[in-house]
Enzyme design. Sequence first.
Site, PDB file in Angstrom:
ATOM      1  NE  ARG A 175     -36.002 -36.822  84.255  1.00 35.25           N
ATOM      2  CZ  ARG A 175     -37.183 -37.054  83.639  1.00 35.25           C
ATOM      3  NH1 ARG A 175     -38.467 -36.822  84.216  1.00 35.25           N
ATOM      4  NH2 ARG A 175     -37.323 -37.738  82.390  1.00 35.25           N
ATOM      5  NE  ARG A 179     -22.340 -32.804  84.277  1.00 33.75           N
ATOM      6  CZ  ARG A 179     -22.519 -33.996  83.547  1.00 33.75           C
ATOM      7  NH1 ARG A 179     -22.109 -34.122  82.308  1.00 33.75           N
ATOM      8  NH2 ARG A 179     -23.440 -34.874  84.045  1.00 33.75           N
ATOM      9  NE  ARG A 251     -46.579 -37.173  74.307  1.00 35.45           N
ATOM     10  CZ  ARG A 251     -47.150 -36.602  73.268  1.00 35.45           C
ATOM     11  NH1 ARG A 251     -48.376 -36.248  73.197  1.00 35.45           N
ATOM     12  NH2 ARG A 251     -46.327 -36.475  72.166  1.00 35.45           N
ATOM     13  NE  ARG A 281     -34.939 -41.750  73.023  1.00 38.89           N
ATOM     14  CZ  ARG A 281     -34.935 -41.920  74.411  1.00 38.89           C
ATOM     15  NH1 ARG A 281     -33.830 -41.357  74.831  1.00 38.89           N
ATOM     16  NH2 ARG A 281     -35.473 -42.698  75.141  1.00 38.89           N
ATOM     17  CD  GLU A 302     -37.631 -43.012  71.910  1.00 42.68           C
ATOM     18  OE1 GLU A 302     -36.695 -43.420  71.807  1.00 42.68           O
ATOM     19  OE2 GLU A 302     -38.004 -42.137  72.903  1.00 42.68           O
ATOM     20  CE1 TYR A 350     -38.990 -42.538  82.543  1.00 38.38           C
ATOM     21  CE2 TYR A 350     -37.842 -41.907  84.503  1.00 38.38           C
ATOM     22  CZ  TYR A 350     -37.755 -42.386  83.166  1.00 38.38           C
ATOM     23  OH  TYR A 350     -36.535 -43.116  82.754  1.00 38.38           O
ATOM     24  CG  ASP A 352     -34.622 -43.199  86.238  1.00 35.96           C
ATOM     25  OD1 ASP A 352     -34.873 -43.373  85.020  1.00 35.96           O
ATOM     26  OD2 ASP A 352     -33.958 -42.261  86.454  1.00 35.96           O
TER      27      ASP A 352
HETATM   28  P1  FAD Z   1     -43.292 -52.280  83.624  1.00 34.28           P
HETATM   29  O1  FAD Z   1     -41.926 -52.467  82.955  1.00 34.28           O
HETATM   30  O2  FAD Z   1     -44.159 -51.482  82.529  1.00 34.28           O
HETATM   31  O3  FAD Z   1     -43.817 -53.638  83.823  1.00 34.28           O
HETATM   32  C1  FAD Z   1     -45.060 -53.929  84.170  1.00 34.28           C
HETATM   33  C2  FAD Z   1     -45.528 -55.130  83.683  1.00 34.28           C
HETATM   34  O4  FAD Z   1     -46.868 -55.659  83.978  1.00 34.28           O
HETATM   35  C3  FAD Z   1     -45.500 -55.223  82.089  1.00 34.28           C
HETATM   36  O5  FAD Z   1     -44.754 -56.419  81.582  1.00 34.28           O
HETATM   37  C4  FAD Z   1     -46.998 -55.496  81.665  1.00 34.28           C
HETATM   38  O6  FAD Z   1     -47.090 -56.134  80.660  1.00 34.28           O
HETATM   39  C5  FAD Z   1     -47.727 -56.141  82.806  1.00 34.28           C
HETATM   40  N1  FAD Z   1     -48.959 -55.945  82.983  1.00 34.28           N
HETATM   41  C6  FAD Z   1     -49.566 -54.757  82.949  1.00 34.28           C
HETATM   42  N2  FAD Z   1     -51.018 -54.801  83.203  1.00 34.28           N
HETATM   43  C7  FAD Z   1     -51.126 -56.100  83.317  1.00 34.28           C
HETATM   44  C8  FAD Z   1     -52.268 -57.078  83.580  1.00 34.28           C
HETATM   45  N3  FAD Z   1     -53.595 -56.325  83.662  1.00 34.28           N
HETATM   46  N4  FAD Z   1     -52.004 -58.461  83.708  1.00 34.28           N
HETATM   47  C9  FAD Z   1     -50.835 -59.124  83.716  1.00 34.28           C
HETATM   48  N5  FAD Z   1     -49.791 -58.199  83.299  1.00 34.28           N
HETATM   49  C10 FAD Z   1     -50.085 -57.011  83.251  1.00 34.28           C
HETATM   50  N6  FAD Z   1     -34.928 -46.378  83.647  1.00 34.28           N
HETATM   51  C11 FAD Z   1     -33.545 -46.266  83.974  1.00 34.28           C
HETATM   52  O7  FAD Z   1     -33.095 -46.384  85.139  1.00 34.28           O
HETATM   53  N7  FAD Z   1     -32.664 -45.950  82.783  1.00 34.28           N
HETATM   54  C12 FAD Z   1     -33.208 -45.839  81.520  1.00 34.28           C
HETATM   55  O8  FAD Z   1     -32.109 -45.289  80.879  1.00 34.28           O
HETATM   56  C13 FAD Z   1     -34.545 -45.838  81.337  1.00 34.28           C
HETATM   57  N8  FAD Z   1     -34.785 -45.596  80.049  1.00 34.28           N
HETATM   58  C14 FAD Z   1     -36.438 -45.641  79.831  1.00 34.28           C
HETATM   59  C15 FAD Z   1     -36.785 -45.354  78.599  1.00 34.28           C
HETATM   60  C16 FAD Z   1     -38.199 -45.413  78.250  1.00 34.28           C
HETATM   61  C17 FAD Z   1     -38.600 -44.857  76.863  1.00 34.28           C
HETATM   62  C18 FAD Z   1     -39.046 -45.417  79.265  1.00 34.28           C
HETATM   63  C19 FAD Z   1     -40.530 -45.312  79.050  1.00 34.28           C
HETATM   64  C20 FAD Z   1     -38.587 -45.998  80.547  1.00 34.28           C
HETATM   65  C21 FAD Z   1     -37.199 -45.947  80.822  1.00 34.28           C
HETATM   66  N9  FAD Z   1     -36.740 -46.273  82.315  1.00 34.28           N
HETATM   67  C22 FAD Z   1     -35.458 -46.247  82.397  1.00 34.28           C
HETATM   68  C23 FAD Z   1     -37.594 -46.635  83.164  1.00 34.28           C
HETATM   69  C24 FAD Z   1     -38.019 -48.138  83.386  1.00 34.28           C
HETATM   70  O9  FAD Z   1     -38.642 -48.603  82.127  1.00 34.28           O
HETATM   71  C25 FAD Z   1     -38.876 -48.538  84.413  1.00 34.28           C
HETATM   72  O10 FAD Z   1     -38.046 -47.951  85.588  1.00 34.28           O
HETATM   73  C26 FAD Z   1     -39.211 -49.782  84.551  1.00 34.28           C
HETATM   74  O11 FAD Z   1     -39.824 -50.491  83.205  1.00 34.28           O
HETATM   75  C27 FAD Z   1     -40.219 -50.184  85.478  1.00 34.28           C
HETATM   76  O12 FAD Z   1     -40.681 -51.445  85.702  1.00 34.28           O
HETATM   77  P2  FAD Z   1     -42.137 -51.850  86.107  1.00 34.28           P
HETATM   78  O13 FAD Z   1     -42.088 -53.154  86.563  1.00 34.28           O
HETATM   79  O14 FAD Z   1     -42.774 -50.835  87.407  1.00 34.28           O
HETATM   80  O15 FAD Z   1     -43.186 -51.567  85.063  1.00 34.28           O
HETATM   81  N1  UDP Z   2     -34.926 -32.774  76.711  1.00 35.50           N
HETATM   82  C1  UDP Z   2     -34.897 -31.843  75.480  1.00 35.50           C
HETATM   83  N2  UDP Z   2     -33.675 -32.008  74.499  1.00 35.50           N
HETATM   84  C2  UDP Z   2     -33.000 -33.030  74.690  1.00 35.50           C
HETATM   85  C3  UDP Z   2     -33.146 -34.129  75.631  1.00 35.50           C
HETATM   86  C4  UDP Z   2     -34.308 -33.857  76.499  1.00 35.50           C
HETATM   87  O1  UDP Z   2     -35.667 -30.745  75.366  1.00 35.50           O
HETATM   88  O2  UDP Z   2     -32.098 -33.205  73.697  1.00 35.50           O
HETATM   89  C5  UDP Z   2     -36.016 -32.436  77.589  1.00 35.50           C
HETATM   90  C6  UDP Z   2     -37.272 -33.273  77.456  1.00 35.50           C
HETATM   91  O3  UDP Z   2     -38.520 -32.441  77.667  1.00 35.50           O
HETATM   92  C7  UDP Z   2     -37.207 -34.519  78.402  1.00 35.50           C
HETATM   93  C8  UDP Z   2     -36.653 -33.792  79.474  1.00 35.50           C
HETATM   94  O4  UDP Z   2     -35.664 -32.712  78.996  1.00 35.50           O
HETATM   95  O5  UDP Z   2     -38.384 -34.938  78.583  1.00 35.50           O
HETATM   96  C9  UDP Z   2     -35.861 -34.702  80.226  1.00 35.50           C
HETATM   97  O6  UDP Z   2     -34.715 -35.337  79.697  1.00 35.50           O
HETATM   98  P1  UDP Z   2     -34.217 -36.772  79.874  1.00 35.50           P
HETATM   99  O7  UDP Z   2     -33.189 -37.191  79.085  1.00 35.50           O
HETATM  100  O8  UDP Z   2     -34.023 -37.196  81.072  1.00 35.50           O
HETATM  101  O9  UDP Z   2     -35.700 -37.328  79.140  1.00 35.50           O
HETATM  102  P2  UDP Z   2     -36.512 -39.048  79.302  1.00 35.50           P
HETATM  103  O10 UDP Z   2     -35.469 -39.844  79.865  1.00 35.50           O
HETATM  104  O11 UDP Z   2     -37.705 -38.460  80.081  1.00 35.50           O
HETATM  105  O12 UDP Z   2     -36.710 -39.137  77.679  1.00 35.50           O
END
Ligand code: FAD
Ligand code: UDP
Length: 385
Positions: A175, A179, A251, A281, A302, A350, A352
């Site tokens: 991912r 560059r 995690r 981070r 974090e 996972y 997006d």
């Molecule tokens: P969720 O957002 O988890 O929604 C599920 C919902 O169901 C929650 O509100 C939960 O409370 C509810 N729920 C669960 N169980 C029950 C139950 N039994 N009864 C009632 N309600 C319930 N994507 C990007 O495109 N760009 C990013 O930069 C990006 N950054 C991220 C950073 C982090 C740290 C993480 C973890 C994810 C990131 N993502 C990012 C991904 C993004 O968070 C997900 O695409 C998105 O949240 C998925 O939506 P969802 O509705 O499937 O899940």
């Molecule tokens: N990663 C790393 N160093 C960094 C950033 C990312 O080793 O500074 C690794 C890490 O294992 C991470 C993966 O590259 O899970 C993918 O990076 P990304 O930024 O896509 O991570 P995520 O959005 O899953 O946190």
Amino acid sequence: MRTVRFLVVGAGLSGAVIGRRLAEQGHDVTIVESRSHIGGNCHTERDVDTGVMVHVYGPHIFHTDDEEIWNYVNSFANFRPYKNRVKTTSRGQVFSLPINLHTINQFFGKTMRPDEAHSFITQEQADTLITDPQNFEEQALRFVGRDLYEAFFKGYTLKQWGCHPSELPASILKRLPVRFNYDDNYFFHRFQGMPEHGYTNMIACILNHPSITLKLNTTFDRSMCEAYDHIFYSGPLDGYFDYELGRLGYRTLDFERFTYDGDYQGCAVMNYGEEKVPYTRITEHKHFAPWETHEGSVCYREYSRAAEADDIPYYPIRQVKEKKLLSAYVELASKTSKVTFVGRLGTYRYLDMDVTIREALDTANGVLDAFEKGNVLRSFFVSVL
Ligand code: FAD
Ligand code: UDP
């Protein structure tokens, strides 16, 4: 087609997009959400003291190549231009990510041009003996070599995943691009931006439809199913079955929140590549909205660790052990009538945000189509294993 009574579990992106689609087609939709707010893990809220828009469950940047999805989100929110430019601290210096010409020249104390840097990395750094990388470590050694791997990836990945990079699939690193120019945009996608008033505001607009009834602070239980014709479930797949076969590994993240008077780090995301720094981070939320000005600042340190039963599941681990358990749950789900499993938790992947929305729309359409044709409904509309 008759009006169908749908129950949607979860008011994150998946649940909101599905609910909206069903409502627009004239159906009755009830959404239950266990939390006190909508938006799932994309939830944003303004900090009362500083006015900063905080990404409560970690930083979210919208990026996609899918023009239809870009148009979809823009029909519910005004997106402001935003480029994700990530820095990393390692060995007493700050470098630019993803690894680009600036990173390479700074790290090796050189002034190489693109073709020189390309030859240097591929001929002098990369481990060319590795022809078919089998894991994360081999992938990194094959493409950037040991020096860059140890400075930027090894420690970070140990912290993020809690295991050695040689135990992780190569696909995690794929991912991250390398560059040989000075482009430091973290993402390749054509469309990238940030909703002006935050993700929760955008999701509230998606949910704003007269045929949608939203119930916050309401946890799903299976007895609710009787009153509905069909259920879209975006909660944890193993949770639906009361974890009867065991728990799928995740995690989780701990965010140590602190405030600062001024500009704490000068950028939105600063990674820490070394294992000796316990956090992965620091995010400084006001930099996600560069069009706003705030004196004060809200930051998150974090930390990543294995999720326990009461923790919020963030990243599915998807190692051999988890995949075996996942297969068993998929088998159970396929025997469950009236329920379609969706989203990052319901399919244990996972995802997006753009992929989440695409799958939510396609799945809602698939179910509506099945109802219309009287077909048997499927538990998954995507490949989960
Ligand atoms: P969720 O957002 O988890 O929604 C599920 C919902 O169901 C929650 O509100 C939960 O409370 C509810 N729920 C669960 N169980 C029950 C139950 N039994 N009864 C009632 N309600 C319930 N994507 C990007 O495109 N760009 C990013 O930069 C990006 N950054 C991220 C950073 C982090 C740290 C993480 C973890 C994810 C990131 N993502 C990012 C991904 C993004 O968070 C997900 O695409 C998105 O949240 C998925 O939506 P969802 O509705 O499937 O899940
Ligand atoms: N990663 C790393 N160093 C960094 C950033 C990312 O080793 O500074 C690794 C890490 O294992 C991470 C993966 O590259 O899970 C993918 O990076 P990304 O930024 O896509 O991570 P995520 O959005 O899953 O946190």
